[in-house]
Write a protein that holds these residues in place. Structure first.
Motif, PDB file in Angstrom:
ATOM      1  N   PRO A  52    -121.051 121.491  39.991  1.00 54.87           N
ATOM      2  CA  PRO A  52    -120.491 120.758  39.579  1.00 54.87           C
ATOM      3  C   PRO A  52    -119.401 120.983  38.844  1.00 54.87           C
ATOM      4  N   SER A  86    -119.359 120.803  47.530  1.00 54.54           N
ATOM      5  CA  SER A  86    -119.240 119.989  46.620  1.00 54.54           C
ATOM      6  C   SER A  86    -117.850 119.305  46.618  1.00 54.54           C
ATOM      7  N   LYS A 107    -124.563 118.568  48.786  1.00 54.07           N
ATOM      8  CA  LYS A 107    -123.091 117.776  47.935  1.00 54.07           C
ATOM      9  C   LYS A 107    -123.463 116.649  46.971  1.00 54.07           C
ATOM     10  N   TYR A 108    -124.705 116.054  47.465  1.00 51.61           N
ATOM     11  CA  TYR A 108    -125.309 114.829  46.143  1.00 51.61           C
ATOM     12  C   TYR A 108    -126.358 115.173  45.878  1.00 51.61           C
ATOM     13  N   THR A 111    -125.832 113.907  41.416  1.00 56.13           N
ATOM     14  CA  THR A 111    -125.241 112.751  41.045  1.00 56.13           C
ATOM     15  C   THR A 111    -125.382 111.420  41.639  1.00 56.13           C
ATOM     16  N   PRO A 112    -125.031 110.357  41.129  1.00 55.23           N
ATOM     17  CA  PRO A 112    -125.573 109.149  40.898  1.00 55.23           C
ATOM     18  C   PRO A 112    -126.096 108.612  42.193  1.00 55.23           C
ATOM     19  N   LYS A 113    -124.805 108.860  43.499  1.00 54.40           N
ATOM     20  CA  LYS A 113    -124.566 108.271  44.204  1.00 54.40           C
ATOM     21  C   LYS A 113    -125.416 108.924  45.394  1.00 54.40           C
TER      22      LYS A 113
END
Length: 171
Positions: A52, A86, A107-108, A111-113
């Protein structure tokens, strides 16, 4: 030449020390397999980071030592490469299909994505693989990683995304 890659989701202050241990193992094995060797192969250490925060750990092994300057010649030194996935824009993630799948997932992953990215970008990349049998194996590995690592990835969303992939021509 060896490329030594380690992937991290958290900053590791002693990453250089970990690399040194791996490098020594590589060289030991090399010497065991090449009894008449007079030199060692180069090893390029690299971190693929997807945490993060920004990686702010020194990439120089010598930075671990706090010694007077006259001891510099006795302190081993090397640097490692850092690829902070990231913070790379999606359109700059290029290369072979499996590499793009890996980097986009890393990368994700936290994450919420993630759910959207899986459905709209990551899973469709599997359709580009020529060897469908290998594609199924890779998808299985990815699904195992997702179920162990992804935070708050609803099973229903994951099932729907995989079903959508199959409907689009995946086997």
């Amino acid at each position: 030449i060896y490329l030594l890659i380690d992937h991290k989701s958290r900053k590791d202050h002693f990453m250089g020390f970990q690399f040194l241990k791996y490098m020594v193992r590589i060289w030991e094995l090399y010497l065991k397999q090449n009894k008449n060797a007079k030199t060692l192969p180069a090893v390029i250490p690299m971190v693929i980071y997807h945490g993060p925060g920004k990686w702010d750990v020194d990439k120089s092994f010598a930075s671990f030592f706090k010694a007077p300057g006259y001891l510099d010649e006795y302190i081993p030194d090397f640097n490692f490469r850092l690829y902070d996935i990231s913070h790379v824009p999606d359109d700059e993630i290029k290369g072979e299909v499996l590499l793009r799948i890996l980097f986009m997932t890393l990368k994700y992953i936290f994450t919420p994505k993630l759910t959207h990215k899986l459905r709209e970008e990551i899973f469709p990349l599997f359709l580009e693989l020529e060897d469908k049998n290998k594609g199924t194996e890779y998808l299985e590995v990815l699904l195992r990683y997702l179920t162990r690592s992804a935070r708050k990835l609803p099973d229903k969303e994951l099932n729907e995304s995989v079903s959508q992939l199959i409907e689009k021509g995946g086997e």
